[in-house]
Design a protein around this motif. Structure first.
Motif, PDB file in Angstrom:
ATOM      1  N   ASP A  73      -5.795  -3.762  -5.519  1.00 16.35           N
ATOM      2  CA  ASP A  73      -5.521  -3.258  -4.171  1.00 16.35           C
ATOM      3  C   ASP A  73      -6.706  -2.491  -3.585  1.00 16.35           C
ATOM      4  O   ASP A  73      -6.966  -2.553  -2.379  1.00 16.35           O
ATOM      5  CB  ASP A  73      -4.289  -2.348  -4.188  1.00 16.35           C
ATOM      6  N   VAL A  74      -7.429  -1.748  -4.430  1.00 19.40           N
ATOM      7  CA  VAL A  74      -8.504  -0.900  -3.926  1.00 19.40           C
ATOM      8  C   VAL A  74      -9.821  -1.658  -3.748  1.00 19.40           C
ATOM      9  O   VAL A  74     -10.702  -1.216  -2.992  1.00 19.40           O
ATOM     10  CB  VAL A  74      -8.724   0.305  -4.865  1.00 19.40           C
ATOM     11  N   CYS A  75      -9.986  -2.808  -4.385  1.00 20.14           N
ATOM     12  CA  CYS A  75     -11.251  -3.559  -4.308  1.00 20.14           C
ATOM     13  C   CYS A  75     -11.432  -4.184  -2.921  1.00 20.14           C
ATOM     14  O   CYS A  75     -10.634  -5.005  -2.490  1.00 20.14           O
ATOM     15  CB  CYS A  75     -11.304  -4.647  -5.388  1.00 20.14           C
ATOM     16  N   GLN A  76     -12.502  -3.783  -2.237  1.00 21.83           N
ATOM     17  CA  GLN A  76     -12.796  -4.286  -0.889  1.00 21.83           C
ATOM     18  C   GLN A  76     -13.590  -5.596  -0.903  1.00 21.83           C
ATOM     19  O   GLN A  76     -13.814  -6.193   0.145  1.00 21.83           O
ATOM     20  CB  GLN A  76     -13.595  -3.234  -0.114  1.00 21.83           C
ATOM     21  N   PHE A  77     -13.974  -6.035  -2.093  1.00 19.43           N
ATOM     22  CA  PHE A  77     -14.848  -7.206  -2.176  1.00 19.43           C
ATOM     23  C   PHE A  77     -14.197  -8.391  -2.896  1.00 19.43           C
ATOM     24  O   PHE A  77     -14.862  -9.372  -3.210  1.00 19.43           O
ATOM     25  CB  PHE A  77     -16.157  -6.814  -2.885  1.00 19.43           C
ATOM     26  N   ASN A  78     -12.890  -8.254  -3.176  1.00 20.96           N
ATOM     27  CA  ASN A  78     -12.125  -9.337  -3.809  1.00 20.96           C
ATOM     28  C   ASN A  78     -12.702  -9.781  -5.148  1.00 20.96           C
ATOM     29  O   ASN A  78     -12.616 -10.956  -5.514  1.00 20.96           O
ATOM     30  CB  ASN A  78     -12.011 -10.547  -2.869  1.00 20.96           C
ATOM     31  N   SER A  79     -13.280  -8.839  -5.868  1.00 22.38           N
ATOM     32  CA  SER A  79     -13.814  -9.184  -7.194  1.00 22.38           C
ATOM     33  C   SER A  79     -12.748  -9.072  -8.282  1.00 22.38           C
ATOM     34  O   SER A  79     -12.986  -9.467  -9.422  1.00 22.38           O
ATOM     35  CB  SER A  79     -15.005  -8.291  -7.547  1.00 22.38           C
ATOM     36  N   LEU A  80     -11.587  -8.527  -7.925  1.00 21.54           N
ATOM     37  CA  LEU A  80     -10.449  -8.440  -8.842  1.00 21.54           C
ATOM     38  C   LEU A  80      -9.244  -9.092  -8.193  1.00 21.54           C
ATOM     39  O   LEU A  80      -9.010  -8.942  -6.988  1.00 21.54           O
ATOM     40  CB  LEU A  80     -10.130  -6.979  -9.170  1.00 21.54           C
ATOM     41  N   ALA A  81      -8.487  -9.825  -8.995  1.00 21.65           N
ATOM     42  CA  ALA A  81      -7.292 -10.497  -8.479  1.00 21.65           C
ATOM     43  C   ALA A  81      -6.192 -10.462  -9.531  1.00 21.65           C
ATOM     44  O   ALA A  81      -6.469 -10.480 -10.741  1.00 21.65           O
ATOM     45  CB  ALA A  81      -7.618 -11.941  -8.104  1.00 21.65           C
ATOM     46  N   LYS A  82      -4.972 -10.392  -9.052  1.00 23.64           N
ATOM     47  CA  LYS A  82      -3.837 -10.427  -9.974  1.00 23.64           C
ATOM     48  C   LYS A  82      -3.234 -11.819  -9.946  1.00 23.64           C
ATOM     49  O   LYS A  82      -2.787 -12.298  -8.906  1.00 23.64           O
ATOM     50  CB  LYS A  82      -2.781  -9.385  -9.581  1.00 23.64           C
ATOM     51  N   VAL A  83      -3.265 -12.477 -11.084  1.00 24.37           N
ATOM     52  CA  VAL A  83      -2.719 -13.834 -11.216  1.00 24.37           C
ATOM     53  C   VAL A  83      -1.540 -13.761 -12.183  1.00 24.37           C
ATOM     54  O   VAL A  83      -1.730 -13.567 -13.388  1.00 24.37           O
ATOM     55  CB  VAL A  83      -3.795 -14.816 -11.730  1.00 24.37           C
ATOM     56  N   LYS A  84      -0.359 -13.872 -11.640  1.00 25.31           N
ATOM     57  CA  LYS A  84       0.872 -13.655 -12.395  1.00 25.31           C
ATOM     58  C   LYS A  84       0.832 -12.256 -13.009  1.00 25.31           C
ATOM     59  O   LYS A  84       0.835 -11.265 -12.300  1.00 25.31           O
ATOM     60  CB  LYS A  84       1.068 -14.754 -13.436  1.00 25.31           C
ATOM     61  N   GLU A  85       0.752 -12.146 -14.332  1.00 26.46           N
ATOM     62  CA  GLU A  85       0.737 -10.827 -14.966  1.00 26.46           C
ATOM     63  C   GLU A  85      -0.645 -10.433 -15.480  1.00 26.46           C
ATOM     64  O   GLU A  85      -0.787  -9.453 -16.197  1.00 26.46           O
ATOM     65  CB  GLU A  85       1.737 -10.811 -16.143  1.00 26.46           C
ATOM     66  N   ASP A  86      -1.669 -11.184 -15.087  1.00 28.92           N
ATOM     67  CA  ASP A  86      -3.028 -10.915 -15.570  1.00 28.92           C
ATOM     68  C   ASP A  86      -3.933 -10.419 -14.432  1.00 28.92           C
ATOM     69  O   ASP A  86      -3.784 -10.830 -13.275  1.00 28.92           O
ATOM     70  CB  ASP A  86      -3.644 -12.183 -16.179  1.00 28.92           C
ATOM     71  N   ILE A  87      -4.898  -9.567 -14.780  1.00 24.83           N
ATOM     72  CA  ILE A  87      -5.940  -9.140 -13.856  1.00 24.83           C
ATOM     73  C   ILE A  87      -7.188  -9.967 -14.158  1.00 24.83           C
ATOM     74  O   ILE A  87      -7.681  -9.974 -15.285  1.00 24.83           O
ATOM     75  CB  ILE A  87      -6.266  -7.643 -13.999  1.00 24.83           C
ATOM     76  N   VAL A  88      -7.674 -10.680 -13.142  1.00 25.85           N
ATOM     77  CA  VAL A  88      -8.830 -11.561 -13.308  1.00 25.85           C
ATOM     78  C   VAL A  88     -10.032 -10.946 -12.594  1.00 25.85           C
ATOM     79  O   VAL A  88      -9.917 -10.470 -11.447  1.00 25.85           O
ATOM     80  CB  VAL A  88      -8.542 -12.968 -12.738  1.00 25.85           C
ATOM     81  N   LEU A  89     -11.177 -10.949 -13.262  1.00 24.16           N
ATOM     82  CA  LEU A  89     -12.398 -10.373 -12.710  1.00 24.16           C
ATOM     83  C   LEU A  89     -13.380 -11.463 -12.310  1.00 24.16           C
ATOM     84  O   LEU A  89     -13.670 -12.372 -13.083  1.00 24.16           O
ATOM     85  CB  LEU A  89     -13.063  -9.460 -13.747  1.00 24.16           C
ATOM     86  N   PHE A  90     -13.901 -11.381 -11.072  1.00 19.69           N
ATOM     87  CA  PHE A  90     -14.989 -12.241 -10.600  1.00 19.69           C
ATOM     88  C   PHE A  90     -16.217 -11.334 -10.478  1.00 19.69           C
ATOM     89  O   PHE A  90     -16.476 -10.749  -9.421  1.00 19.69           O
ATOM     90  CB  PHE A  90     -14.634 -12.878  -9.254  1.00 19.69           C
ATOM     91  N   ASN A  91     -16.955 -11.203 -11.576  1.00 18.27           N
ATOM     92  CA  ASN A  91     -17.977 -10.152 -11.643  1.00 18.27           C
ATOM     93  C   ASN A  91     -19.127 -10.329 -10.660  1.00 18.27           C
ATOM     94  O   ASN A  91     -19.796  -9.361 -10.297  1.00 18.27           O
ATOM     95  CB  ASN A  91     -18.496  -9.970 -13.073  1.00 18.27           C
ATOM     96  N   LYS A  92     -19.385 -11.545 -10.189  1.00 16.78           N
ATOM     97  CA  LYS A  92     -20.487 -11.753  -9.247  1.00 16.78           C
ATOM     98  C   LYS A  92     -20.147 -11.283  -7.829  1.00 16.78           C
ATOM     99  O   LYS A  92     -21.033 -11.206  -6.972  1.00 16.78           O
ATOM    100  CB  LYS A  92     -20.914 -13.215  -9.236  1.00 16.78           C
ATOM    101  N   LEU A  93     -18.880 -10.989  -7.597  1.00 18.46           N
ATOM    102  CA  LEU A  93     -18.486 -10.440  -6.298  1.00 18.46           C
ATOM    103  C   LEU A  93     -18.475  -8.917  -6.310  1.00 18.46           C
ATOM    104  O   LEU A  93     -18.344  -8.282  -5.265  1.00 18.46           O
ATOM    105  CB  LEU A  93     -17.097 -10.954  -5.900  1.00 18.46           C
ATOM    106  N   CYS A  94     -18.601  -8.320  -7.489  1.00 23.37           N
ATOM    107  CA  CYS A  94     -18.509  -6.871  -7.624  1.00 23.37           C
ATOM    108  C   CYS A  94     -19.753  -6.183  -7.049  1.00 23.37           C
ATOM    109  O   CYS A  94     -20.879  -6.584  -7.335  1.00 23.37           O
ATOM    110  CB  CYS A  94     -18.344  -6.486  -9.087  1.00 23.37           C
TER     111      CYS A  94
END
Length: 276
Positions: A73-94
């Motif tokens: 919720d706090v990430c302004q760059f969409n580098s974190l996403a919730k997929v079902k019950e998992d948190i997925v990281l897209f580190n190149k967007l961080c």
């Protein structure tokens, strides 16, 4: 003194002007076009040092993570996403802002570093040369540009900016005391030059325009400069000899005709940019 050399579009001859003016002014050459740096092709400096550029990125400890989604919720760059019950990281967007770590109540987020590019240092013809190089597939050039422009050498620095008017150019301009805008006498050149002019005006620094591939006529760029009361530093004529030298990776300043041209341009630069 830091002089930014920029253009509203690619292909206007920005690097040609930067490299040859650096020699005429005996200025240090700083290549900030980190996605496609090519100034070293012409100056051919002897590389003395390389430095890695690294940025922070979040690392998730899944043993502690409860998948509450606060970090998402706090990430302004969409580098974190919730997929079902998992948190997925897209580190190149961080962007490494640290907000996700702050909101995590379970201490499941820490930060690690990864390399996104490098900086090369060298010397050529008595001037210092630096260039940044962004790794292939990396989307963010700004951290490399910032590191490249941090702690610049003394004397005069010619900053060869990225093309266009993107955030990469904005970052480069933050370090500039004055600017040279390189354009070509075409409708595309004028359109993108206007955007570059508006960008430079935001920084309230002295600037002037160089016309590359000039046709020798009272073209649309010259009329624009006259109407807008913008200083025209000079022109580089459109001729075959320039193209041949450039295509062979040779420095135009080594040719007597071009040396005189860039020496004249350098004198005009000192006049227009309120040299001190």
């Amino acid at each position: 003194m830091n002089i930014a050399v920029l253009s509203g579009k690619g292909g206007t001859g920005k690097t040609t002007v930067s490299t040859n003016l650096a020699l005429a002014l005996k200025a240090n050459y700083i290549d900030c076009d980190v996605e496609e740096p090519n100034g070293f092709i012409f100056l051919k400096p002897e590389i003395s040092e390389e430095k890695q550029v690294k940025i922070d990125y979040p690392f998730i400890d899944y043993k502690k993570c409860v998948s509450c989604g606060k970090c998402v919720d706090v990430c302004q760059f969409n580098s974190l996403a919730k997929v079902k019950e998992d948190i997925v990281l897209f580190n190149k967007l961080c962007h490494g802002c640290g907000a996700c770590k702050i909101v995590c109540k379970y201490d499941a987020l820490t930060y690690k570093k990864r390399e996104i590019g490098k900086i090369e240092f060298g010397k050529a013809r008595g001037i210092e040369c630096r260039k940044g190089l962004l790794n292939i597939s990396e989307p963010m050039a700004v951290p490399v540009i910032r590191e490249l422009l941090n702690d610049l050498p003394e004397n005069i620095n010619l900053i060869d900016c990225p093309p266009g008017t993107s955030c990469n150019v904005v970052t480069s301009l933050k370090y500039a005391d004055s600017a040279i805008l390189v354009t070509e006498p075409s409708e595309f050149g004028l359109h993108d030059l206007k955007m570059a002019v508006e960008l430079v005006k935001m920084y309230n620094i002295p600037f002037g325009i160089v016309i590359n591939k000039d046709d020798g006529k009272d073209n649309i760029i010259k009329k624009y400069c006259k109407n807008e009361k913008i200083d025209l530093i000079g022109v580089i004529p459109y001729n075959r000899n320039s193209a041949v030298l450039y295509s062979n990776g040779e420095v135009l300043y080594d040719d007597l005709e071009h040396k005189n041209l860039f020496d004249d341009l350098s004198n005009k630069v000192k006049e227009v940019l309120k040299w001190n």
